[in-house]
Design a protein around this motif. Structure first.
Motif, PDB file in Angstrom:
ATOM      1  N   VAL A 127       0.858  -1.183   0.000  1.00  0.00           N
ATOM      2  CA  VAL A 127       0.000   0.000   0.000  1.00  0.00           C
ATOM      3  C   VAL A 127       0.899   1.240   0.000  1.00  0.00           C
ATOM      4  N   PRO A 128       0.641   2.213  -0.882  1.00  0.00           N
ATOM      5  CA  PRO A 128       1.472   3.422  -0.903  1.00  0.00           C
ATOM      6  C   PRO A 128       1.436   4.157   0.435  1.00  0.00           C
ATOM      7  N   VAL A 129       2.558   4.798   0.770  1.00  0.00           N
ATOM      8  CA  VAL A 129       2.707   5.448   2.061  1.00  0.00           C
ATOM      9  C   VAL A 129       1.630   6.516   2.289  1.00  0.00           C
ATOM     10  N   GLU A 130       1.204   7.203   1.253  1.00  0.00           N
ATOM     11  CA  GLU A 130       0.158   8.222   1.405  1.00  0.00           C
ATOM     12  C   GLU A 130      -1.146   7.597   1.898  1.00  0.00           C
ATOM     13  N   GLN A 131      -1.472   6.432   1.366  1.00  0.00           N
ATOM     14  CA  GLN A 131      -2.686   5.734   1.776  1.00  0.00           C
ATOM     15  C   GLN A 131      -2.543   5.205   3.202  1.00  0.00           C
ATOM     16  N   LEU A 132      -1.358   4.722   3.543  1.00  0.00           N
ATOM     17  CA  LEU A 132      -1.104   4.258   4.910  1.00  0.00           C
ATOM     18  C   LEU A 132      -1.287   5.411   5.899  1.00  0.00           C
ATOM     19  N   GLN A 133      -0.777   6.579   5.536  1.00  0.00           N
ATOM     20  CA  GLN A 133      -0.910   7.757   6.404  1.00  0.00           C
ATOM     21  C   GLN A 133      -2.381   8.094   6.636  1.00  0.00           C
ATOM     22  N   THR A 134      -3.162   8.036   5.575  1.00  0.00           N
ATOM     23  CA  THR A 134      -4.595   8.325   5.692  1.00  0.00           C
ATOM     24  C   THR A 134      -5.263   7.323   6.619  1.00  0.00           C
ATOM     25  N   ARG A 135      -4.945   6.043   6.436  1.00  0.00           N
ATOM     26  CA  ARG A 135      -5.564   4.993   7.249  1.00  0.00           C
ATOM     27  C   ARG A 135      -5.148   5.074   8.722  1.00  0.00           C
ATOM     28  N   LEU A 136      -3.930   5.525   8.979  1.00  0.00           N
ATOM     29  CA  LEU A 136      -3.380   5.469  10.337  1.00  0.00           C
ATOM     30  C   LEU A 136      -3.427   6.790  11.086  1.00  0.00           C
ATOM     31  N   GLN A 137      -3.879   7.857  10.439  1.00  0.00           N
ATOM     32  CA  GLN A 137      -3.768   9.181  11.066  1.00  0.00           C
ATOM     33  C   GLN A 137      -4.479   9.294  12.412  1.00  0.00           C
ATOM     34  N   ALA A 138      -5.565   8.583  12.609  1.00  0.00           N
ATOM     35  CA  ALA A 138      -6.294   8.674  13.877  1.00  0.00           C
ATOM     36  C   ALA A 138      -5.966   7.527  14.837  1.00  0.00           C
ATOM     37  N   ASP A 139      -5.050   6.618  14.420  1.00  0.00           N
ATOM     38  CA  ASP A 139      -4.711   5.439  15.213  1.00  0.00           C
ATOM     39  C   ASP A 139      -3.622   5.774  16.223  1.00  0.00           C
ATOM     40  N   THR A 140      -3.968   5.747  17.492  1.00  0.00           N
ATOM     41  CA  THR A 140      -2.995   6.075  18.541  1.00  0.00           C
ATOM     42  C   THR A 140      -2.408   4.822  19.190  1.00  0.00           C
ATOM     43  N   THR A 141      -2.723   3.637  18.632  1.00  0.00           N
ATOM     44  CA  THR A 141      -2.274   2.388  19.244  1.00  0.00           C
ATOM     45  C   THR A 141      -0.963   1.876  18.658  1.00  0.00           C
ATOM     46  N   ARG A 142      -0.402   2.559  17.681  1.00  0.00           N
ATOM     47  CA  ARG A 142       0.810   2.066  17.014  1.00  0.00           C
ATOM     48  C   ARG A 142       2.055   2.673  17.664  1.00  0.00           C
ATOM     49  N   PRO A 143       2.797   1.869  18.450  1.00  0.00           N
ATOM     50  CA  PRO A 143       3.943   2.409  19.189  1.00  0.00           C
ATOM     51  C   PRO A 143       4.987   3.076  18.294  1.00  0.00           C
ATOM     52  N   LEU A 144       5.240   2.508  17.123  1.00  0.00           N
ATOM     53  CA  LEU A 144       6.287   3.058  16.264  1.00  0.00           C
ATOM     54  C   LEU A 144       5.891   4.390  15.631  1.00  0.00           C
ATOM     55  N   LEU A 145       4.598   4.742  15.694  1.00  0.00           N
ATOM     56  CA  LEU A 145       4.154   6.018  15.127  1.00  0.00           C
ATOM     57  C   LEU A 145       3.972   7.095  16.191  1.00  0.00           C
ATOM     58  N   GLN A 146       4.297   6.779  17.439  1.00  0.00           N
ATOM     59  CA  GLN A 146       4.218   7.787  18.500  1.00  0.00           C
ATOM     60  C   GLN A 146       5.479   8.630  18.396  1.00  0.00           C
ATOM     61  N   ASP A 147       5.477   9.474  17.389  1.00  0.00           N
ATOM     62  CA  ASP A 147       6.649  10.233  16.990  1.00  0.00           C
ATOM     63  C   ASP A 147       6.215  11.664  16.698  1.00  0.00           C
ATOM     64  N   ALA A 148       7.133  12.613  16.811  1.00  0.00           N
ATOM     65  CA  ALA A 148       6.800  14.010  16.521  1.00  0.00           C
ATOM     66  C   ALA A 148       6.347  14.181  15.077  1.00  0.00           C
ATOM     67  N   ASP A 149       6.899  13.345  14.177  1.00  0.00           N
ATOM     68  CA  ASP A 149       6.546  13.411  12.751  1.00  0.00           C
ATOM     69  C   ASP A 149       6.200  12.008  12.264  1.00  0.00           C
ATOM     70  N   PRO A 150       4.962  11.547  12.545  1.00  0.00           N
ATOM     71  CA  PRO A 150       4.604  10.164  12.185  1.00  0.00           C
ATOM     72  C   PRO A 150       4.682   9.879  10.685  1.00  0.00           C
ATOM     73  N   ALA A 151       4.423  10.863   9.833  1.00  0.00           N
ATOM     74  CA  ALA A 151       4.474  10.640   8.384  1.00  0.00           C
ATOM     75  C   ALA A 151       5.899  10.303   7.944  1.00  0.00           C
ATOM     76  N   THR A 152       6.869  11.048   8.463  1.00  0.00           N
ATOM     77  CA  THR A 152       8.266  10.789   8.120  1.00  0.00           C
ATOM     78  C   THR A 152       8.712   9.444   8.688  1.00  0.00           C
ATOM     79  N   LYS A 153       8.273   9.135   9.891  1.00  0.00           N
ATOM     80  CA  LYS A 153       8.601   7.852  10.525  1.00  0.00           C
ATOM     81  C   LYS A 153       8.051   6.690   9.697  1.00  0.00           C
TER      82      LYS A 153
END
Length: 179
Positions: A107-133
């Protein structure tokens, strides 16, 4: 229906948010297989949500538990298994994955970002810049995902049911003996 698989497990790999669990359940139903999700099994075994396991014990402890779960699941047959996005990082896991058919949901990263933007359960995305991560994780893992037997590129117009059906067709193609 699943004679072509001869009971071999189907392992779904790909980034978080790629739809491995959603497509995996549909694929299992179409194949007459049971469905398992390695993250759900880890949570069941530890009694902790993944985010809490990460917070308490760290990523390495999680990855070790994930490998143990995968090792146990690969001993069974007729399973469709949704794996964690980082399962491909440990070489030993590929030994387990190779017991079956590996399907990469790409899945392209842009689509992943859209799907995950409201998901607070992903430890690896608890970052100041989740899109870059997310982009960095994808770049790190892409060469590993590319080792899959079947590569399913995301099509925005497809439903999860259509993706599952397409995966079955591509698995059949991958299993055909080359002449």
């Amino acid at each position: 229906m699943n004679d072509f698989l001869k009971g071999s497990n189907v392992y779904l790999i790909g980034m978080m948010g790629a739809g491995k669990t959603t497509v995996g359940k549909l694929l299992a139903a179409q194949l007459g297989y049971r469905f398992m999700d390695t993250d759900a099994v880890v949570e069941q075994v530890t009694g902790l949500p993944i985010a809490e396991l990460f917070a308490q014990s760290g990523e390495e402890a999680f990855r070790q538990m994930e490998s143990q779960v995968l090792a146990e699941l690969c001993a069974y047959t007729r399973l469709t298994i949704a794996t964690g996005g980082g399962i491909v990082l440990k070489r030993e896991n590929w030994g387990y994955l190779r017991h079956g058919i590996v399907v990469w949901l790409d899945v392209p990263v842009e689509q992943l970002q859209t799907r995950l933007q409201a998901d607070t359960t992903r430890p690896l995305l608890q970052d100041a810049d989740p899109a870059t991560k997310l982009q960095a994780l994808l770049e790190q893992r892409q060469p590993l995902y590319a080792q899959a037997d079947v590569h399913i590129r995301y099509d925005v117009a497809e439903t999860p049911e259509e993706v599952a059906t397409r995966a079955i067709e591509q698995i059949k193609q991958a299993l055909k003996p080359s002449v």
